[in-house]
Design an enzyme around this catalytic site. Structure first.
Site, PDB file in Angstrom:
ATOM      1  N   CYS A 104       0.937  -0.990   0.372  1.00  0.00           N
ATOM      2  CA  CYS A 104      -0.043  -0.005   0.090  1.00  0.00           C
ATOM      3  C   CYS A 104       0.770   1.246   0.015  1.00  0.00           C
ATOM      4  CB  CYS A 104      -0.879  -0.082   1.305  1.00  0.00           C
ATOM      5  SG  CYS A 104      -1.926   1.620   1.318  1.00  0.00           S
ATOM      6  N   MET A 321      -4.572   5.188  -5.378  1.00  0.00           N
ATOM      7  CA  MET A 321      -3.667   4.555  -4.599  1.00  0.00           C
ATOM      8  C   MET A 321      -2.277   4.800  -4.854  1.00  0.00           C
ATOM      9  SD  MET A 321      -6.236   2.739  -6.129  1.00  0.00           S
ATOM     10  CE  MET A 321      -5.793   1.376  -7.247  1.00  0.00           C
TER      11      MET A 321
END
Length: 399
Positions: A104, A321
């Site tokens: 992430c 993201m």
């Protein structure tokens, strides 16, 4: 029938970029959860509140979106010249699994700050005032991330005037460097698994007319499949409501994602995609256009190089993201990819793209080596702060 009491585990709830997650020090986890396996997965699912057939995660720390259904483990690094090892788990909302297949990028920002907060960085490396360079080993993908974390009076500076679209309030800027972010593969293959900058991706005939779709498939930051917005009937200006409320369209995106995952060699059968929701990502691009963001702000075509919309865990992301931003910046730097062509073509070391919440700038340094493209570094700015710290409580029977 008697029941065991809840277990208290030291934890910190943090925002990093446009994501939130529950952060743990490895040493604070129950002993059986300090190693990979079923016990750890069950613990993290219970912490977050999954699997939840209501898709609300009411009985946990999750926020019922892909951006808020996350857990992180940090420990002193096992790698030379690194400060911490950072392991990231994407917790499924409605199914019983934790996806460990990728990173992430947004929470990488918080990982740098948490490393200092949690006492995992050697105090001699932390200035009284200035910037602490935290050397992070991203254990999921075996890559190095450098976080430049501002420090004031020996502590992480969390407040500031840096604004990040998709985050309501300003905070202190943290600069991230993703070193050598492409996936070289076991045999040293290029960041393009198929060997092509653009492929004719075969998809089911009901997905697009003719059953073939132009696609750029890249493994920089996170494996990502890029397609042209117009090829799938979109403008590139869409917000979440236009897609996430349409099950048929979401199913169509999943079919494209499965086809790309098979072509990239990430899965061997279509059925495997159900337990690999975190990767690859799928995104669609278009040349710049005027549009209104989800907060109502106007973005003019002249303010951006291109538009990008990306899906995460089966839903259109509310912003972008961080790892996908790395893929965007890298693909934009390589002439001939769909991302590069949407941005106008040519060579470039940085790109500003429009996403549903606003705009984001990301830089990447790409070059040809022995006939193959490689990227040495991608850079972007985010912010992070602690939202709550103390203990998370989990029923002992759950793990």
């Amino acid at each position: 029938m008697s029941h065991l009491p809840q277990v208290k585990i030291p934890a910190t709830y943090m925002r990093g970029g446009t994501s939130k997650g529950v952060f743990f020090r490895l040493q604070d986890l129950p002993e059986r959860c300090q190693v990979p396996g079923e016990a750890r997965d069950r613990l993290f699912m219970r912490v977050i509140g999954s699997p939840d057939p209501y898709s609300a995660q009411i009985d946990g720390m999750g926020g019922a979106t892909s951006s808020t259904s996350k857990c992180v483990i940090l420990s002193k690094s096992s790698q030379p010249d690194h400060d911490v090892d950072y392991l990231y788990g994407q917790v499924s909302i409605d199914k019983a699994f934790v996806d460990w297949s990728g990173n992430c990028g947004n929470l990488s920002t918080a990982a740098g700050a948490f490393a200092i907060h949690a006492g995992l960085v050697d105090p001699v490396r932390i200035p009284e005032n200035g910037t602490c360079v935290v050397r992070i080993w991203q254990a999921n993908i075996q890559k190095t991330i450098i976080a430049h974390v501002p420090v004031s009076n020996g502590q992480v500076q969390e407040t500031g005037d840096f604004e990040l679209d998709g985050v309501t309030f300003p905070a202190a800027e943290i600069v991230l460097e993703f070193l050598d972010p492409s996936d070289d593969g076991e045999e040293g293959s290029s960041m393009f698994p198929t060997g092509n900058l653009v492929d004719d991706l075969e998809v089911p005939a009901d997905v697009v007319e003719g059953g073939t779709l132009k696609a750029t498939m890249i493994t920089a930051g996170i494996p990502t499949i890029f397609v042209n917005a117009e090829d799938i009937g979109y403008q590139g200006t869409e917000l979440r409501e236009a897609i996430n409320g349409d099950p048929a369209q979401l199913a169509r995106f999943e079919q494209i994602r499965i086809a790309g995952a098979l072509r990239m060699g990430l899965i061997k059968t279509a059925e495997e995609a159900a337990t690999r929701q975190h990767t690859p990502k799928i995104a669609f691009v278009s040349p710049p256009k005027d549009y209104r963001t989800s907060s109502g702000k106007e973005v003019k075509a002249g303010e951006v190089d291109l538009l990008v919309r990306a899906l995460s865990m089966g839903k259109l992301h509310h912003a972008m993201m961080g790892t996908c931003a790395v893929a965007i910046g890298t693909a934009a730097a390589i002439p001939g990819t769909l991302v590069n062509l949407a941005a106008g073509g040519g060579e470039r070391e940085a790109v500003r793209f429009g996403h549903p919440s606003g705009t984001l700038r990301v830089g990447a340094q790409a070059k040809r080596v022995d006939g193959q493209w490689t990227v040495t570094k991608a850079v972007m700015s985010r912010s992070a702060r602690i939202l709550m710290e103390g203990w998370v409580r989990v029923p002992a029977e759950s793990f």
